[in-house]
Scaffold this motif. Structure first.
Motif, PDB file in Angstrom:
ATOM      1  N   UNK A  48       0.863  -1.181   0.000  1.00  0.00           N
ATOM      2  CA  UNK A  48       0.000   0.000   0.000  1.00  0.00           C
ATOM      3  C   UNK A  48       0.898   1.228   0.000  1.00  0.00           C
ATOM      4  N   UNK A  49       0.995   1.903  -1.140  1.00  0.00           N
ATOM      5  CA  UNK A  49       1.882   3.063  -1.238  1.00  0.00           C
ATOM      6  C   UNK A  49       1.158   4.374  -0.937  1.00  0.00           C
ATOM      7  N   UNK A  50      -0.106   4.294  -0.521  1.00  0.00           N
ATOM      8  CA  UNK A  50      -0.814   5.522  -0.166  1.00  0.00           C
ATOM      9  C   UNK A  50      -0.352   6.052   1.188  1.00  0.00           C
ATOM     10  N   UNK A  51      -0.139   5.150   2.156  1.00  0.00           N
ATOM     11  CA  UNK A  51       0.287   5.552   3.498  1.00  0.00           C
ATOM     12  C   UNK A  51       0.746   4.325   4.250  1.00  0.00           C
ATOM     13  N   UNK A  52       1.683   4.487   5.190  1.00  0.00           N
ATOM     14  CA  UNK A  52       2.057   3.354   6.040  1.00  0.00           C
ATOM     15  C   UNK A  52       0.902   2.997   6.979  1.00  0.00           C
ATOM     16  N   UNK A 174      15.981  -0.451   1.568  1.00  0.00           N
ATOM     17  CA  UNK A 174      14.868  -1.190   0.962  1.00  0.00           C
ATOM     18  C   UNK A 174      13.518  -0.835   1.579  1.00  0.00           C
ATOM     19  N   UNK A 175      13.523  -0.082   2.666  1.00  0.00           N
ATOM     20  CA  UNK A 175      12.252   0.271   3.292  1.00  0.00           C
ATOM     21  C   UNK A 175      11.399   1.099   2.334  1.00  0.00           C
ATOM     22  N   UNK A 176      10.111   0.796   2.277  1.00  0.00           N
ATOM     23  CA  UNK A 176       9.193   1.542   1.414  1.00  0.00           C
ATOM     24  C   UNK A 176       8.990   2.946   1.962  1.00  0.00           C
ATOM     25  N   UNK A 177       8.703   3.027   3.264  1.00  0.00           N
ATOM     26  CA  UNK A 177       8.524   4.317   3.932  1.00  0.00           C
ATOM     27  C   UNK A 177       9.771   4.599   4.749  1.00  0.00           C
ATOM     28  N   UNK A 178      10.407   5.732   4.500  1.00  0.00           N
ATOM     29  CA  UNK A 178      11.640   6.091   5.188  1.00  0.00           C
ATOM     30  C   UNK A 178      11.355   6.474   6.637  1.00  0.00           C
ATOM     31  N   UNK A 179      12.414   6.553   7.424  1.00  0.00           N
ATOM     32  CA  UNK A 179      12.275   6.918   8.834  1.00  0.00           C
ATOM     33  C   UNK A 179      11.556   8.258   9.017  1.00  0.00           C
ATOM     34  N   UNK A 180      11.965   9.346   8.342  1.00  0.00           N
ATOM     35  CA  UNK A 180      11.242  10.610   8.545  1.00  0.00           C
ATOM     36  C   UNK A 180       9.807  10.567   8.046  1.00  0.00           C
ATOM     37  N   UNK A 181       9.536   9.803   6.997  1.00  0.00           N
ATOM     38  CA  UNK A 181       8.155   9.688   6.515  1.00  0.00           C
ATOM     39  C   UNK A 181       7.279   8.970   7.536  1.00  0.00           C
ATOM     40  N   UNK A 182       7.831   7.941   8.184  1.00  0.00           N
ATOM     41  CA  UNK A 182       7.068   7.215   9.200  1.00  0.00           C
ATOM     42  C   UNK A 182       6.727   8.126  10.369  1.00  0.00           C
ATOM     43  N   UNK A 183       7.724   8.830  10.894  1.00  0.00           N
ATOM     44  CA  UNK A 183       7.489   9.696  12.047  1.00  0.00           C
ATOM     45  C   UNK A 183       6.501  10.805  11.697  1.00  0.00           C
ATOM     46  N   UNK A 184       6.686  11.423  10.544  1.00  0.00           N
ATOM     47  CA  UNK A 184       5.796  12.512  10.150  1.00  0.00           C
ATOM     48  C   UNK A 184       4.353  12.022  10.027  1.00  0.00           C
ATOM     49  N   UNK A 185       4.171  10.846   9.420  1.00  0.00           N
ATOM     50  CA  UNK A 185       2.814  10.325   9.247  1.00  0.00           C
ATOM     51  C   UNK A 185       2.206   9.899  10.583  1.00  0.00           C
ATOM     52  N   UNK A 186       2.959   9.139  11.386  1.00  0.00           N
ATOM     53  CA  UNK A 186       2.432   8.654  12.666  1.00  0.00           C
ATOM     54  C   UNK A 186       2.091   9.814  13.599  1.00  0.00           C
TER      55      UNK A 186
END
Length: 231
Positions: A48-52, A174-186
């Motif tokens: 799912x590339x819309x959001x983690x 290889x992570x789909x969602x990067x570390x900053x993307x995860x934190x920003x979204x969560x």
């Protein structure tokens, strides 16, 4: 503890920090699902590339590297999942990708144990995964390395050996969602706080453990995580 409390609760679990006598107290554990494309494919899922998306584990599911545990109860199909863990040392709410990493204190190797049969049964009935994911000793973690010592997250190798045989082998890039993307979204859904942990997902190669198995997970630049399953 106030004198009128009926009973005492265990203290918050704490994780050692490399090169320090200080301990990192754990508040909450968030976990990212399907964050490596090859792992999603091996589980029969599309990315799912819309959001983690996330699931959680109780802080008291956490145990430290080097522990031996009994095979988890209620399952006949317990799986290992090697993960890169972020430990937050500052608050983050509605963070941006550009400033999200300011909340990170450090990083660690972690293993997410999953009662796969219980998770699969819950999925089939469109029910929550809690029985499959959130149980005692289900989040194993090594010592935390401060972010300033680890450097930038790039193509560091992430591997897991079971009984001396390599079973998982990938890189953090290889992570789909990067570390900053995860934190920003969560941080759009939670007031992230010091003491929060984020397990960032597992690469392909997950599989069952058996009584007597030993696991050793490694990420370049971090202390390895080790676990024994007793007979």
């Amino acid at each position: 503890m106030p004198a009128n409390m009926l009973f005492d609760l265990p203290a918050a679990p704490a994780v050692p920090i490399t090169g320090s006598d200080a301990l990192f107290p754990v508040r909450r554990i968030f976990c990212v699902g399907r964050n490596y494309a090859a792992h999603a494919a091996e589980m029969g899922n599309e990315v799912d590339r819309e959001a983690p998306f996330y699931f959680t584990k109780s802080a008291h599911a956490l145990i430290l590297s080097g522990t031996d545990i009994a095979y988890p109860p209620g399952t006949s199909d317990c799986h290992y999942e090697m993960e890169f863990v972020m430990a937050l040392g500052a608050a983050a709410f509605e963070a941006t990708v550009e400033n999200a990493m300011q909340a990170v204190y450090g990083y660690a190797c972690g293993i997410d144990l999953t009662r796969r049969d219980l998770q699969a049964a819950a999925k089939d009935k469109r029910r929550p995964w809690d029985l499959g994911k959130d149980f005692e000793n289900a989040a194993i973690m090594a010592a935390i390395t401060p972010a300033t010592e680890f450097g930038l997250i790039a193509d560091q190798a992430i591997t897991l050996d079971m009984d001396g045989t390599r079973v998982q082998d990938a890189t953090l890039s290889d992570m789909i969602w990067s570390a900053p993307e995860i934190i920003a979204h969560l941080s759009r859904f939670y007031h992230l706080s010091p003491g929060d942990l984020i397990y960032t997902g597992t690469p392909a190669g997950v599989g069952p453990v058996a009584p007597g198995a030993t696991l050793k997970g490694q990420i370049d630049g971090l202390s390895p995580v080790e676990l024994g399953i007793t007979r």
